[in-house]
Structure formats: C-alpha cells, structure tokens
Design a protein around this motif. Structure first.
Motif, PDB file in Angstrom:
ATOM      1  N   ASP A 200       0.812  -1.222   0.000  1.00 28.21           N
ATOM      2  CA  ASP A 200       0.000   0.000   0.000  1.00 28.21           C
ATOM      3  C   ASP A 200       0.844   1.269   0.000  1.00 28.21           C
ATOM      4  N   ALA A 201       1.978   1.241   0.716  1.00 30.95           N
ATOM      5  CA  ALA A 201       2.775   2.460   0.871  1.00 30.95           C
ATOM      6  C   ALA A 201       3.924   2.529  -0.128  1.00 30.95           C
ATOM      7  N   VAL A 202       4.841   1.572  -0.033  1.00 25.88           N
ATOM      8  CA  VAL A 202       6.052   1.639  -0.846  1.00 25.88           C
ATOM      9  C   VAL A 202       5.744   1.490  -2.328  1.00 25.88           C
ATOM     10  N   SER A 203       4.870   0.545  -2.683  1.00 29.32           N
ATOM     11  CA  SER A 203       4.607   0.335  -4.112  1.00 29.32           C
ATOM     12  C   SER A 203       3.965   1.572  -4.741  1.00 29.32           C
ATOM     13  N   GLN A 204       3.127   2.281  -3.974  1.00 31.23           N
ATOM     14  CA  GLN A 204       2.541   3.524  -4.504  1.00 31.23           C
ATOM     15  C   GLN A 204       3.606   4.593  -4.713  1.00 31.23           C
ATOM     16  N   LYS A 205       4.548   4.677  -3.771  1.00 32.47           N
ATOM     17  CA  LYS A 205       5.656   5.620  -3.922  1.00 32.47           C
ATOM     18  C   LYS A 205       6.483   5.292  -5.168  1.00 32.47           C
ATOM     19  N   LEU A 206       6.743   3.999  -5.366  1.00 29.76           N
ATOM     20  CA  LEU A 206       7.548   3.596  -6.523  1.00 29.76           C
ATOM     21  C   LEU A 206       6.804   3.871  -7.829  1.00 29.76           C
ATOM     22  N   PHE A 207       5.487   3.699  -7.818  1.00 27.82           N
ATOM     23  CA  PHE A 207       4.697   3.989  -9.012  1.00 27.82           C
ATOM     24  C   PHE A 207       4.779   5.487  -9.342  1.00 27.82           C
ATOM     25  N   SER A 208       4.634   6.334  -8.310  1.00 24.44           N
ATOM     26  CA  SER A 208       4.752   7.779  -8.515  1.00 24.44           C
ATOM     27  C   SER A 208       6.146   8.150  -8.997  1.00 24.44           C
ATOM     28  N   LEU A 209       7.159   7.464  -8.439  1.00 26.64           N
ATOM     29  CA  LEU A 209       8.539   7.734  -8.826  1.00 26.64           C
ATOM     30  C   LEU A 209       8.741   7.429 -10.313  1.00 26.64           C
ATOM     31  N   ARG A 210       8.188   6.314 -10.770  1.00 32.16           N
ATOM     32  CA  ARG A 210       8.349   5.942 -12.179  1.00 32.16           C
ATOM     33  C   ARG A 210       7.700   6.966 -13.106  1.00 32.16           C
ATOM     34  N   ALA A 216      10.235  13.556 -16.388  1.00 27.88           N
ATOM     35  CA  ALA A 216      11.526  14.250 -16.458  1.00 27.88           C
ATOM     36  C   ALA A 216      12.248  13.919 -17.756  1.00 27.88           C
ATOM     37  N   ALA A 217      12.203  12.649 -18.151  1.00 29.84           N
ATOM     38  CA  ALA A 217      12.870  12.234 -19.383  1.00 29.84           C
ATOM     39  C   ALA A 217      12.277  12.954 -20.595  1.00 29.84           C
ATOM     40  N   ALA A 218      10.950  13.164 -20.577  1.00 32.49           N
ATOM     41  CA  ALA A 218      10.297  13.832 -21.707  1.00 32.49           C
ATOM     42  C   ALA A 218      10.624  15.317 -21.757  1.00 32.49           C
ATOM     43  N   PRO A 224      14.696  21.967 -19.911  1.00 36.86           N
ATOM     44  CA  PRO A 224      15.641  21.454 -18.915  1.00 36.86           C
ATOM     45  C   PRO A 224      15.363  21.932 -17.495  1.00 36.86           C
ATOM     46  N   SER A 225      14.857  23.143 -17.362  1.00 36.33           N
ATOM     47  CA  SER A 225      14.594  23.672 -16.020  1.00 36.33           C
ATOM     48  C   SER A 225      13.519  22.859 -15.315  1.00 36.33           C
ATOM     49  N   ARG A 226      12.425  22.598 -16.040  1.00 35.95           N
ATOM     50  CA  ARG A 226      11.348  21.781 -15.451  1.00 35.95           C
ATOM     51  C   ARG A 226      11.835  20.343 -15.227  1.00 35.95           C
ATOM     52  N   ALA A 227      12.651  19.825 -16.130  1.00 35.80           N
ATOM     53  CA  ALA A 227      13.186  18.471 -15.979  1.00 35.80           C
ATOM     54  C   ALA A 227      13.995  18.357 -14.683  1.00 35.80           C
ATOM     55  N   GLU A 230      11.662  18.025 -11.814  1.00 39.83           N
ATOM     56  CA  GLU A 230      11.078  16.676 -11.744  1.00 39.83           C
ATOM     57  C   GLU A 230      12.095  15.678 -11.185  1.00 39.83           C
ATOM     58  N   LEU A 231      13.367  15.818 -11.580  1.00 47.12           N
ATOM     59  CA  LEU A 231      14.396  14.906 -11.081  1.00 47.12           C
ATOM     60  C   LEU A 231      14.611  15.082  -9.580  1.00 47.12           C
ATOM     61  N   GLN A 232      14.481  16.308  -9.113  1.00 43.18           N
ATOM     62  CA  GLN A 232      14.573  16.540  -7.678  1.00 43.18           C
ATOM     63  C   GLN A 232      13.412  15.859  -6.944  1.00 43.18           C
ATOM     64  N   HIS A 233      12.244  15.887  -7.602  1.00 40.66           N
ATOM     65  CA  HIS A 233      11.081  15.194  -7.040  1.00 40.66           C
ATOM     66  C   HIS A 233      11.311  13.689  -7.027  1.00 40.66           C
ATOM     67  N   VAL A 234      11.961  13.165  -8.067  1.00 39.67           N
ATOM     68  CA  VAL A 234      12.299  11.743  -8.120  1.00 39.67           C
ATOM     69  C   VAL A 234      13.179  11.364  -6.928  1.00 39.67           C
ATOM     70  N   ALA A 235      14.196  12.172  -6.670  1.00 36.41           N
ATOM     71  CA  ALA A 235      15.105  11.901  -5.556  1.00 36.41           C
ATOM     72  C   ALA A 235      14.361  11.891  -4.225  1.00 36.41           C
TER      73      ALA A 235
END
Length: 388
Positions: A200-210, A216-218, A224-227, A230-235
């Motif tokens: 319930d917790a970790v898998s949802q976090k990983l889904f959001s991370l993906r 970010a890749a797009a 680049p600024s918005r990317a 997004e990468l900071q959000h990934v971290a």
C-alpha cells in the motif's frame, strides 16, 4: 530409591514446577534431563527427540562436560537400545547395557556406562522423545552393592518415578511446542500485515517515482529547467520509499535469533560482513546469558545500524564488535577506526547516522546507549541492557 518419602515428594514437585516454568522447547528439554538425573541419582542423563530420517532432531545431555560432548562427535543415530525404545515404546532397565545383545558400542570419547534406565516419552500414541539415565550413584555412607562394577543399578521404584516424570515431561514438551507454533503463526501474521503495508505504501511511492522519472525524461530536451525540478522530485520520492521500506523491515524479528540465539546470530552476520567488505570486521563474545527476546532483538538491531554506519559512511579499515556479560545483562560495543564525527553536531548528524533510532531501541528495553567520537578518531558505540 535413595530418597525418603518426604524428600522424594519434594524433589518430584520441584522437578515438575521447573518443567512448567519454561516455554522454549530447548529449555524444557534441558530441565527434564537435569531433573531426571538429580531425582534418580544418576551420573548421566540424556533426552533425544527423533526426526523422520533415523536420527535425532534434538539431543540434550546432562553430566557430560562441553569438552567431552564436543569430543564425542556427531549426534547418535536411532540404533541399538535407543531404536528399541522408540520402536517398541517400552521401558528398558538393564544391569549392564554393554552386555545387552542390542548394544552396538559408542565413540572413543564417550564416557563408560553400565547400568541403564530408559523409556520413551509419549504424547498419546506418538513417541516424541526417549529419556534415559546411566550409572546409578550410590549415596555416601551406605554400603556398596555387589552388582556389575560394584554398582547397584536402577530399581523398580526408579523406573516408576521416571515413568511419572516422563508423563509430565510429555505435557511440558507438548505445551512448549504449541507455544512455539503459536509464536510462528504470530510472526507469519505480522509478516503478512507488513507485506500489505509495503504494497500500500512503498509500491505507490515507486509507481509515482516511475511516472515522475518518465515526465523528467520527456522534458530534458525541451524544458531542462522543469526536468531538473522533476528529477529533484524523483530523488525525494526515492528517499521516502527507502525510508518506509526500511521502517517496515526493521520491525521483523530475525528468525535466526529464535533458532540460534544472539551470540551465534551476531557471529554469523559479522562473518558475512567481513567477507563482503574490504574492512576487517571481527566479533568476540564473552559468557553472555540468554536475554529477554526484546533485548536480544534491540542489541542485534543496534549492532546492525552501527556496523552499517562504520562500513558505509566512516571509511573504517577495521571494525571490532564485542558482546560481554555484565551482571544479569550484557554490553555491546562496536568500535571502528573510521573518520568519526563531532558529537556537538549530534542533532544534525544523529538522524543521518541512525543514532536517534539506536537510542530509542536501547531505552525501549530499559537499556542505555553511549557514543564516543571525534573527527579523525573513529567511533565507539556502546549499548548496555539489563537482562531478565
């Protein structure tokens, strides 16, 4: 029987009370064997719990030193007199076990035995163990017997008393097994609960991370600024997921603690770390008694956290772990020669190094944790627990 009626009744009562105090199977087996040997004035006593492969799942002795037991070698197989007791489910009382046609000898380091009394321990129709005694001790001040080797041998009264003891031993052993089975089920239920929490917790976090990583890749080429944002959000998401996973995992009590005990579990884990890291990792344990389960788990968790810090963050070339007895309790010490840190900055460094959780674990079981460190001087973490 060497005991008078009053002392015999008291001895039986004491033995039965001792058996009823323990819930761990191994403790129950040890108490049964020690009680039987003392009650019947035998030099040696043993109890074997058979497995399904011709051997013994557990085998406990009393009257044999640790050095003797080690020299004897592997556990016995189900053969000779032992096999007869397990197969035929009847008592065996022999004046000289060495002259019985079923006797098949014993290892060179095995103590010499003559008179023998053994009987199966039964739970209904199931034979759950074999209890046997050897070398009846003749009380001081009484005339010796004229039996084999000048020994008296076991009597019908001894056999009757051991039969009563075995009946109660069956109850104590069955209760201990039920307790351990109940605990296993509780652990299984807790693991199932944690699995749901992880999903319930970790898998949802990983889904959001993906999804965030894909976004970010797009954006890398056209914005680049918005990317970067997004990468900071990934971290941040990755850190949260790792923390939740770690929090869930540390709540699991390691099965090795129940099976092997604290000292053996620590030794095994440290041997693994020593092989896996370039740093030299050593362990030394001194006379530590079994501790309450909660304290053993806390000591193990603190040692794991301290070792993780030393091997991952400090740059240590050597880490020494000791566990010593102190009164009824124990003291754990993890000492490294790494980079160390400034204790005055404990508020900022403490959470990063897990010191807060280590202190919480120590205080949660009535223990204390002390930390000594200085930049370039390594770190010493010491935890003391009170015992039971």
């Amino acid at each position: 029987m060497s005991h008078g009626p009053r002392s015999g009744l008291y001895a039986v009562s004491s033995a039965l009370l001792a058996m009823s105090r323990h819930l761990e199977v191994r403790d129950v087996l040890k108490t049964i064997v020690a009680s039987a040997r003392e009650l019947l004035d035998a030099q040696y006593a043993a109890l074997g719990v058979p497995d399904d492969h011709g051997g013994f799942a557990q085998f406990v002795v009393d009257g044999v030193s640790d050095a003797q037991w080690k020299a004897i070698g592997p556990l016995p197989r189900q053969h000779g007199i032992l096999a007869a007791m397990l197969r035929e489910a009847r008592p065996e009382r022999l004046a000289d076990v060495r002259k019985d046609p079923r006797f098949e000898g014993w290892p060179a380091a095995h103590p010499d035995m003559s008179d023998f009394l053994g009987l199966p321990i039964r739970d209904g129709d199931e034979i759950i163990g074999a209890l046997f005694l050897a070398n009846k001790m003749w009380p001081e001040g009484e005339p010796p017997c004229s039996g084999p080797d000048g020994r008296c041998g076991f009597t019908e009264d001894d056999e009757e008393l051991l039969t009563i003891l075995a009946q109660h031993a069956a109850i104590a052993l069955t209760n201990a097994r039920l307790y351990e089975r109940s605990r296993e089920l509780t652990i299984a239920e807790e693991r199932s609960r944690l699995a749901h929490e992880l999903h319930d917790a970790v898998s949802q976090k990983l889904f959001s991370l993906r999804l965030t990583a894909q976004a970010a890749a797009a954006l890398v080429d056209r914005d680049p600024s918005r990317a970067k944002g997004e990468l900071q959000h990934v971290a941040a998401l990755a850190a949260e997921a790792a923390e939740e996973l770690r929090a869930a995992v540390v709540e699991l009590r390691p099965a090795a603690l129940d099976e092997d005990g604290l000292v053996a579990t620590l030794r095994t884990q440290i041997q693994v770390l020593d092989r896996a890291h370039s740093a030299r990792v050593t362990f030394c344990g001194h006379g530590v008694r079994a501790l309450p389960a909660s304290q053993e788990e806390a000591v193990l968790r603190v040692s794991q956290e301290a070792l993780h810090n030393a091997l991952r963050h400090s740059g240590a070339t050597r880490v020494d772990v000791t566990l010593e007895r102190r009164g009824p309790g124990a003291v754990l010490c993890v000492r490294d020669d790494g980079s160390g840190f400034d204790p005055t900055a404990i508020r900022s460094a403490g959470r990063h190094l897990g010191l807060v959780s280590m202190r919480d674990r120590a205080s949660g079981v009535g223990g204390t944790l002390t930390v000594e460190s200085a930049p370039g001087k390594g770190t010493v973490i010491e935890m003391e627990v009170p015992g039971g």
